[in-house]
Design an enzyme around this catalytic site. Sequence first.
Site, PDB file in Angstrom:
ATOM      1  N   PHE A 109      39.107  10.344  16.670  1.00  0.00           N
ATOM      2  CA  PHE A 109      39.574  11.413  17.544  1.00  0.00           C
ATOM      3  C   PHE A 109      38.471  12.040  18.405  1.00  0.00           C
ATOM      4  CE2 PHE A 109      42.282  11.389  13.730  1.00  0.00           C
ATOM      5  CZ  PHE A 109      43.502  11.103  14.316  1.00  0.00           C
ATOM      6  N   ASP A 128      35.689  15.477   3.633  1.00  0.00           N
ATOM      7  CA  ASP A 128      35.170  14.172   4.069  1.00  0.00           C
ATOM      8  C   ASP A 128      33.652  14.130   3.911  1.00  0.00           C
ATOM      9  OD1 ASP A 128      35.437  11.576   5.031  1.00  0.00           O
ATOM     10  OD2 ASP A 128      35.262  12.170   7.127  1.00  0.00           O
TER      11      ASP A 128
END
Length: 285
Positions: free
Chosen positions: A17, A143
Site C-alpha cells: 500500500f 507487524d
Amino acid sequence: SGHDLVSKLELLCKGGFSEVYTGECRSTSTPVVIKHISKKDVEFVKVNCQGNVYDEILEVVLMEQAAGRLCDGSFENPAVIGLMDIFHLKTEVIIVMERLPDTVDGLDYICEEPVPEGQAKVIFKQIVNAALLMHKNGVFHRDLKLNNILLNRNKGTPEVRIIDFGCGDFIENEPFRDFYGTPVYEPPEHIREETYKAEATTVWQIGVMLYIICTMDSFDTLVYMEEDNEVVENVSMECNDFLSQCLALDPMQRPTLEDLLLHPCVFHILKHMYPVLYHISCRTS
C-alpha cells in the site's frame, strides 16, 4: 506541497500500500524517510484535541501514541521513529519521518555480517523495552519484524528505531480475529482460527526475530508448528530458553513483556547498560 519541501533520493522499500524513500529536507538538508500512501489506502480515525474533532491518519496516531507524544500520562518511547511532517495531496498522503545517519533495517543489518550473541542481546533488550512501552501506551504494532526495525551502524551499541505502524491497532480493541501483518510471522493461534491478543502476539514476533538472527534462516509459523523444534545450535542455554518461551505454541504459556525484560538473556544486559534500573528491578521483582 510536500515535493517542494523534501527531495527524494532513493527507493527504500515498496509494500502493498505504500512506497518509502530516503530523502532530505530542501531547506535544512536534514535526512528524512518519506512514505507515500495512496489516498484510497489511508485509514482515518477521529481525534479530539482541545474540544475540536479532527480526522487524522490512523497510522500517524498510532505512531505518535506509541512514542508517548499524544496523551498526557503516556510513557516516552524514544525507540519509535520520530514524525516530522504530514502532507495531504490530491491523490496521496506523504508522511515524513526522522532518518538516523548510516541506518539499515534489521534484515540488511544481519546480512552484512553475523551478529554476535552479545550484540543480539543488546538489540533485543531495546526491542523488548520499546514494545513494553508501546503496549503501556495502548498501541499494538502487529507487524514487528526485522524489516520494521532500523539499526544505526555508526555507534558501538546499535540504536533501535521501530517503524511502520500501518498494520497496527489499539490494544483496547482486543481480542483480534482478522490478522493484518506478515502472514509467515502470524501467531499459531490465528492459524488455528482462534482469536489472538496483542501482548502474546508481540512476544511471539520478538521470538521470531531472534530466531532468524540466531539461525540466519527464514521463518514460517506453519512450518514451525509442524516441526519437532530442537535447541538452536551455537547460542547459549539462556538464549535458547528465551526463544522457547517466546515461541510457545500456546499463547497462555508465553511470558509477558515485563517477564522478558527480567529474563537472564536481557536482564544481564540491563545490568550492564542501565545499572540504576537494574537495582530498581531487583528491589521490585
